[in-house]
Structures are given as structure tokens and as C-alpha cells.
Write an enzyme that holds these catalytic residues in place. Sequence first.
Site, mmCIF file in Angstrom:
data_model
loop_
_atom_site.group_PDB
_atom_site.id
_atom_site.type_symbol
_atom_site.label_atom_id
_atom_site.label_comp_id
_atom_site.label_asym_id
_atom_site.label_seq_id
_atom_site.Cartn_x
_atom_site.Cartn_y
_atom_site.Cartn_z
ATOM 1 N N ARG A 134 0.718 -1.071 -0.091
ATOM 2 C CA ARG A 134 0.057 0.005 -0.059
ATOM 3 C C ARG A 134 1.047 1.285 -0.107
ATOM 4 O O ARG A 134 0.418 2.236 -0.454
ATOM 5 C CB ARG A 134 -0.877 -0.082 1.127
ATOM 6 C CG ARG A 134 -1.809 1.308 1.429
ATOM 7 C CD ARG A 134 -2.906 1.022 2.520
ATOM 8 N NE ARG A 134 -3.791 2.029 2.864
ATOM 9 C CZ ARG A 134 -4.788 2.485 2.549
ATOM 10 N NH1 ARG A 134 -5.413 1.861 1.677
ATOM 11 N NH2 ARG A 134 -5.464 3.611 2.997
ATOM 12 N N ILE A 163 -6.954 8.097 -1.085
ATOM 13 C CA ILE A 163 -6.971 6.772 -1.078
ATOM 14 C C ILE A 163 -7.568 6.290 0.037
ATOM 15 O O ILE A 163 -7.725 6.935 0.847
ATOM 16 C CB ILE A 163 -5.478 6.148 -1.121
ATOM 17 C CG1 ILE A 163 -5.678 4.811 -0.810
ATOM 18 C CG2 ILE A 163 -4.732 6.842 0.264
ATOM 19 C CD1 ILE A 163 -3.980 4.061 -0.767
ATOM 20 N N SER A 164 -8.667 5.212 -0.187
ATOM 21 C CA SER A 164 -9.727 4.942 0.738
ATOM 22 C C SER A 164 -9.029 4.321 1.958
ATOM 23 O O SER A 164 -7.999 3.607 1.765
ATOM 24 C CB SER A 164 -10.702 3.978 0.208
ATOM 25 O OG SER A 164 -11.256 4.244 -1.100
ATOM 26 N N HIS A 165 -9.557 4.272 3.081
ATOM 27 C CA HIS A 165 -9.269 3.445 4.398
ATOM 28 C C HIS A 165 -8.966 2.062 3.857
ATOM 29 O O HIS A 165 -9.749 1.618 3.149
ATOM 30 C CB HIS A 165 -10.339 3.441 5.346
ATOM 31 C CG HIS A 165 -10.579 4.507 6.079
ATOM 32 N ND1 HIS A 165 -11.071 6.057 5.598
ATOM 33 C CD2 HIS A 165 -10.727 4.756 7.733
ATOM 34 C CE1 HIS A 165 -10.842 6.565 6.592
ATOM 35 N NE2 HIS A 165 -11.027 5.813 7.869
#
Length: 218
Positions: free
Chosen positions: A39, A65-67
Site C-alpha cells: 500500500r 486513497i480509501s481507508h
Amino acid sequence: MAGVADDFGRARRRMVVEHVLERGISDPAVLEAMARVPRHLFVEEALEPRAYGDWSLPIGFGQTISHPFTVALLVAALDLRSGDRVLEVGTGSGYQAAVLGQLAANVLSIERVSGLAARARRNLDRARIYNVAVRVGDGTLGWRGEAPFDAVIVAAGGPEIPRPLVEQLAPGGRLVVPVGRTDEQVLVRVTAGSTGPVTEVLGDCRFVPLVGRFGFGA
Ligand code: SAH
């Protein structure tokens, strides 16, 4: 395939256990995929030390960027099989596309901001993920030339379920899309059943706006 041995391996395993598994997502294939994808390669260098925390992070152009949990929730809801062809709307950093790429045969991801699409391509190359194609366009229209898809995932919230995305589902295909106002939505899953589409509400969520023909106005 994403590398496993890097300086962030421990942080990544911790992310999977604390922010995904302990919060109720136990699908082993999803957990394994997230334990593999680096990530930190999907955020800018200065943010790398924060890449595995329980938050979203800025990726430029006003987007995020999403959780980790959000990615796990959406991806798990698709119930992917290894031969599936997936359409993703909202490439952003490319991180969620990379996770999808671990679980499905092919991913076609559409991003409306060309600067983000270019960065996502670079991020995916650095992570050595090669079964994800990134295109620039309005993803609310889907991608007719490549349809049908076994799964469609929308990473931005719109005012309605984009009709073309339902039409481009293969028989038995699943569409996961946040629907509602710009500040809060519900996560909806549409399954293309033999007697027509079946719609379920999976829970509350909050995404950046889906902007396009079947989204909010540009
Ligand atoms: N899943 C991404 C985060 C997506 S943020 C990640 O892992 O990083 C949502 C993205 O959807 C943003 O990049 C935004 O530009 C994009 N977007 C919004 N409306 C869109 C549309 N109609 N078509 C394609 N992309 C869209």
C-alpha cells in the site's frame, strides 16, 4: 504479483489484523490480497510511513486513497472468483485496483482525472501488478466494448445507481456502489439474477463524489 518482502511487511500484517479482520471482515482471500499489496507504493513518498494506518490519505487533485477497511468492505462484497473480469470506477491511487487484481483474472479501471490515472499506472507498475488496465473517462457509462463484467465496483458516491453499470453485468454479476448525497451514502449491491437485478443495502458509507453523466454534475 506484488512483492511480500519489504520494510513495511509488519505494518501491513498489522493493518490487515487490526483494521480489517478485527472489524469483521474475515474472507481469507481478501485478507491475503491486502497482506500482499504494498500500500505504501500508492501514496506519495512523504506519506509512506502513514500508509498502513486506519485512515484515508490525500493523493492529489482533491482525491483520497480509501481507508483499508473501506477497500476490504467493498472488495469482500463482490465475492470474487479467480476467473472474474472486473470493472472498477474511480482508480484514484490504483490501490484498490491492485487488491482486485490479486483476486480476479483481469481488472479494467476507469478514472476521470487523467493526472491520477497516469500516477496510478506508475504505482501499479512499481508494485508489479500487470493484470490491471487503467483508462481515462467517465466510469458511470461503464465500458461497453469490454462488457459484460462479472463484477463492477464504484469507489465514489453518486446520486443514483448508474444504469449502464447494471446493464453491463454478466449473468450472476455483482455491482457494488455507494448511493446517496455528497456527504453520506449507503452501500448498495446489485446482483444480476435470472429474473432481473436484485438490490440490497449493505450499510452506511461516505465516499468522495462520483462525477459524471450518471453521477453528480461536473
Ligand atoms: N479506490 C481508490 C480511491 C478512489 S477515490 C484508491 O484505492 O485509491 C475516487 C476516485 O473516483 C477519484 O480518483 C475520482 O477522481 C474518481 N471519480 C469520480 N467520478 C468518476 C467517474 N465518473 N469516472 C471515473 N472516475 C471517477
